[in-house]
Design a protein around this motif. Sequence first.
Motif, PDB file in Angstrom:
ATOM      1  N   LYS A 150      92.652  19.825  13.304  1.00  0.00           N
ATOM      2  CA  LYS A 150      92.733  18.387  13.566  1.00  0.00           C
ATOM      3  C   LYS A 150      93.858  18.063  14.540  1.00  0.00           C
ATOM      4  CE  LYS A 150      90.662  16.441   9.403  1.00  0.00           C
ATOM      5  NZ  LYS A 150      90.852  15.516   8.280  1.00  0.00           N
ATOM      6  N   GLU A 151      94.981  18.758  14.412  1.00  0.00           N
ATOM      7  CA  GLU A 151      96.107  18.516  15.313  1.00  0.00           C
ATOM      8  C   GLU A 151      95.803  19.007  16.725  1.00  0.00           C
ATOM      9  OE1 GLU A 151      99.932  19.783  13.854  1.00  0.00           O
ATOM     10  OE2 GLU A 151      99.471  19.033  11.837  1.00  0.00           O
ATOM     11  N   VAL A 152      95.121  20.160  16.821  1.00  0.00           N
ATOM     12  CA  VAL A 152      94.746  20.683  18.134  1.00  0.00           C
ATOM     13  C   VAL A 152      93.794  19.711  18.825  1.00  0.00           C
ATOM     14  CG1 VAL A 152      93.572  22.550  19.364  1.00  0.00           C
ATOM     15  CG2 VAL A 152      95.088  23.093  17.447  1.00  0.00           C
ATOM     16  N   ARG A 153      92.784  19.240  18.091  1.00  0.00           N
ATOM     17  CA  ARG A 153      91.823  18.292  18.666  1.00  0.00           C
ATOM     18  C   ARG A 153      92.522  17.005  19.120  1.00  0.00           C
ATOM     19  NH1 ARG A 153      86.272  17.378  18.690  1.00  0.00           N
ATOM     20  NH2 ARG A 153      85.778  15.209  19.091  1.00  0.00           N
ATOM     21  N   ARG A 154      93.378  16.452  18.262  1.00  0.00           N
ATOM     22  CA  ARG A 154      94.086  15.228  18.607  1.00  0.00           C
ATOM     23  C   ARG A 154      94.950  15.418  19.846  1.00  0.00           C
ATOM     24  NH1 ARG A 154      98.335  14.079  19.565  1.00  0.00           N
ATOM     25  NH2 ARG A 154      99.199  15.900  18.561  1.00  0.00           N
ATOM     26  N   ALA A 155      95.630  16.556  19.948  1.00  0.00           N
ATOM     27  CA  ALA A 155      96.488  16.839  21.096  1.00  0.00           C
ATOM     28  C   ALA A 155      95.668  16.965  22.377  1.00  0.00           C
ATOM     29  CB  ALA A 155      97.288  18.117  20.849  1.00  0.00           C
ATOM     30  N   LEU A 156      94.521  17.643  22.303  1.00  0.00           N
ATOM     31  CA  LEU A 156      93.676  17.787  23.496  1.00  0.00           C
ATOM     32  C   LEU A 156      93.050  16.456  23.899  1.00  0.00           C
ATOM     33  CD1 LEU A 156      92.001  21.225  22.761  1.00  0.00           C
ATOM     34  CD2 LEU A 156      93.752  20.712  24.489  1.00  0.00           C
ATOM     35  N   GLU A 157      92.721  15.625  22.927  1.00  0.00           N
ATOM     36  CA  GLU A 157      92.207  14.292  23.255  1.00  0.00           C
ATOM     37  C   GLU A 157      93.292  13.459  23.936  1.00  0.00           C
ATOM     38  OE1 GLU A 157      90.722  13.015  19.446  1.00  0.00           O
ATOM     39  OE2 GLU A 157      88.710  13.797  19.873  1.00  0.00           O
ATOM     40  N   GLN A 158      94.532  13.591  23.471  1.00  0.00           N
ATOM     41  CA  GLN A 158      95.635  12.878  24.118  1.00  0.00           C
ATOM     42  C   GLN A 158      95.860  13.408  25.526  1.00  0.00           C
ATOM     43  OE1 GLN A 158      97.435  10.156  22.890  1.00  0.00           O
ATOM     44  NE2 GLN A 158      98.082  10.094  25.043  1.00  0.00           N
ATOM     45  N   LEU A 159      95.770  14.713  25.702  1.00  0.00           N
ATOM     46  CA  LEU A 159      95.908  15.307  27.035  1.00  0.00           C
ATOM     47  C   LEU A 159      94.825  14.771  27.972  1.00  0.00           C
ATOM     48  CD1 LEU A 159      97.250  17.325  28.980  1.00  0.00           C
ATOM     49  CD2 LEU A 159      95.704  19.073  28.061  1.00  0.00           C
ATOM     50  N   ALA A 160      93.597  14.666  27.470  1.00  0.00           N
ATOM     51  CA  ALA A 160      92.501  14.123  28.284  1.00  0.00           C
ATOM     52  C   ALA A 160      92.769  12.664  28.647  1.00  0.00           C
ATOM     53  CB  ALA A 160      91.178  14.251  27.542  1.00  0.00           C
ATOM     54  N   HIS A 161      93.387  11.930  27.736  1.00  0.00           N
ATOM     55  CA  HIS A 161      93.737  10.534  28.016  1.00  0.00           C
ATOM     56  C   HIS A 161      94.843  10.464  29.075  1.00  0.00           C
ATOM     57  CE1 HIS A 161      94.441   6.287  27.349  1.00  0.00           C
ATOM     58  NE2 HIS A 161      95.729   6.561  27.243  1.00  0.00           N
ATOM     59  N   ASP A 162      95.854  11.337  28.951  1.00  0.00           N
ATOM     60  CA  ASP A 162      96.979  11.361  29.881  1.00  0.00           C
ATOM     61  C   ASP A 162      96.592  11.901  31.253  1.00  0.00           C
ATOM     62  OD1 ASP A 162      98.483  10.458  27.758  1.00  0.00           O
ATOM     63  OD2 ASP A 162      99.501  12.385  27.415  1.00  0.00           O
ATOM     64  N   HIS A 163      95.645  12.812  31.280  1.00  0.00           N
ATOM     65  CA  HIS A 163      95.212  13.478  32.520  1.00  0.00           C
ATOM     66  C   HIS A 163      93.716  13.228  32.663  1.00  0.00           C
ATOM     67  CE1 HIS A 163      94.564  16.697  35.449  1.00  0.00           C
ATOM     68  NE2 HIS A 163      95.874  16.732  35.596  1.00  0.00           N
ATOM     69  N   PRO A 164      93.311  12.082  33.202  1.00  0.00           N
ATOM     70  CA  PRO A 164      91.914  11.652  33.154  1.00  0.00           C
ATOM     71  C   PRO A 164      90.921  12.513  33.926  1.00  0.00           C
ATOM     72  CG  PRO A 164      93.214  10.142  34.482  1.00  0.00           C
ATOM     73  CD  PRO A 164      94.170  11.108  33.849  1.00  0.00           C
ATOM     74  N   PHE A 165      91.382  13.520  34.643  1.00  0.00           N
ATOM     75  CA  PHE A 165      90.444  14.347  35.384  1.00  0.00           C
ATOM     76  C   PHE A 165      89.919  15.514  34.559  1.00  0.00           C
ATOM     77  CE2 PHE A 165      93.156  12.317  38.553  1.00  0.00           C
ATOM     78  CZ  PHE A 165      92.180  11.601  39.224  1.00  0.00           C
ATOM     79  N   LEU A 166      90.357  15.651  33.313  1.00  0.00           N
ATOM     80  CA  LEU A 166      89.863  16.735  32.470  1.00  0.00           C
ATOM     81  C   LEU A 166      88.375  16.546  32.231  1.00  0.00           C
ATOM     82  CD1 LEU A 166      92.630  17.193  29.744  1.00  0.00           C
ATOM     83  CD2 LEU A 166      92.265  18.511  31.817  1.00  0.00           C
ATOM     84  N   LEU A 167      87.627  17.621  32.399  1.00  0.00           N
ATOM     85  CA  LEU A 167      86.194  17.567  32.145  1.00  0.00           C
ATOM     86  C   LEU A 167      85.882  17.872  30.695  1.00  0.00           C
ATOM     87  CD1 LEU A 167      84.780  19.534  35.208  1.00  0.00           C
ATOM     88  CD2 LEU A 167      84.702  17.074  34.817  1.00  0.00           C
ATOM     89  N   THR A 168      86.377  19.012  30.268  1.00  0.00           N
ATOM     90  CA  THR A 168      86.065  19.450  28.915  1.00  0.00           C
ATOM     91  C   THR A 168      87.174  20.353  28.396  1.00  0.00           C
ATOM     92  OG1 THR A 168      84.342  20.437  27.536  1.00  0.00           O
ATOM     93  CG2 THR A 168      84.735  21.486  29.635  1.00  0.00           C
ATOM     94  N   SER A 169      87.355  20.302  27.102  1.00  0.00           N
ATOM     95  CA  SER A 169      88.279  21.212  26.427  1.00  0.00           C
ATOM     96  C   SER A 169      87.524  21.818  25.254  1.00  0.00           C
ATOM     97  CB  SER A 169      89.502  20.466  25.887  1.00  0.00           C
ATOM     98  OG  SER A 169      90.244  19.915  26.927  1.00  0.00           O
ATOM     99  N   ARG A 170      87.685  23.117  25.091  1.00  0.00           N
ATOM    100  CA  ARG A 170      87.145  23.789  23.914  1.00  0.00           C
ATOM    101  C   ARG A 170      88.337  24.366  23.177  1.00  0.00           C
ATOM    102  NH1 ARG A 170      82.646  27.853  25.574  1.00  0.00           N
ATOM    103  NH2 ARG A 170      84.355  28.703  26.796  1.00  0.00           N
ATOM    104  N   TYR A 171      88.266  24.389  21.871  1.00  0.00           N
ATOM    105  CA  TYR A 171      89.441  24.808  21.116  1.00  0.00           C
ATOM    106  C   TYR A 171      89.070  25.501  19.823  1.00  0.00           C
ATOM    107  CZ  TYR A 171      88.414  20.800  18.165  1.00  0.00           C
ATOM    108  OH  TYR A 171      87.791  19.912  17.312  1.00  0.00           O
ATOM    109  N   ALA A 172      90.019  26.271  19.336  1.00  0.00           N
ATOM    110  CA  ALA A 172      89.996  26.874  18.007  1.00  0.00           C
ATOM    111  C   ALA A 172      91.417  26.699  17.482  1.00  0.00           C
ATOM    112  CB  ALA A 172      89.604  28.343  18.089  1.00  0.00           C
TER     113      ALA A 172
END
Length: 152
Positions: free
Chosen positions: A58-80
């Motif tokens: 949950k923390e990894v997902r939240r952090a990557l969603e925040q990164l996508a918000h901060d850096h709007p050019f992100l296309l996709t993030s996959r995580y484990a």
Amino acid sequence: MRRGRPGAQPKGTAERTLTSVGSGTPDPAVRPGGEPSGDVSRLWHITLSVSGSEAPLKEVRRALEQLAHDHPFLLTSRYANDHAEIRYWEEARDLHDAAAVALRLWGEHRSTARLPPWEIVGLEVIDRETYHQRIAEGHGPLPATPVGVHPF
């Protein structure tokens, strides 16, 4: 022979100074005659891989969603829970500039997005033409669909 900046020799030395020499390849951003072409930047497809010690999903997902918000050019993030892959387009003058920006992305956003303390373990930077050529040939990463943050 000593290395140094071009220019006058220091007094009392007979050594020559080595200076940088161009590669002989014309700069695509400059027209013959030295005029800027206006094409100073290109699009580069970036795949950044990071990994480290386990973190709650949950923390990894939240952090990557925040990164996508901060850096709007992100296309996709996959995580484990111990690694992630981030794909996006970067506009830069050349591969060196695109790679430098990509290598700073994780560290510069670590505190603001509360990213896990993982290290960068992989980086791929390819130009737009190569990206589309790979896709057309059935090689390389598939286009980022669906866009967003997703588990592996």
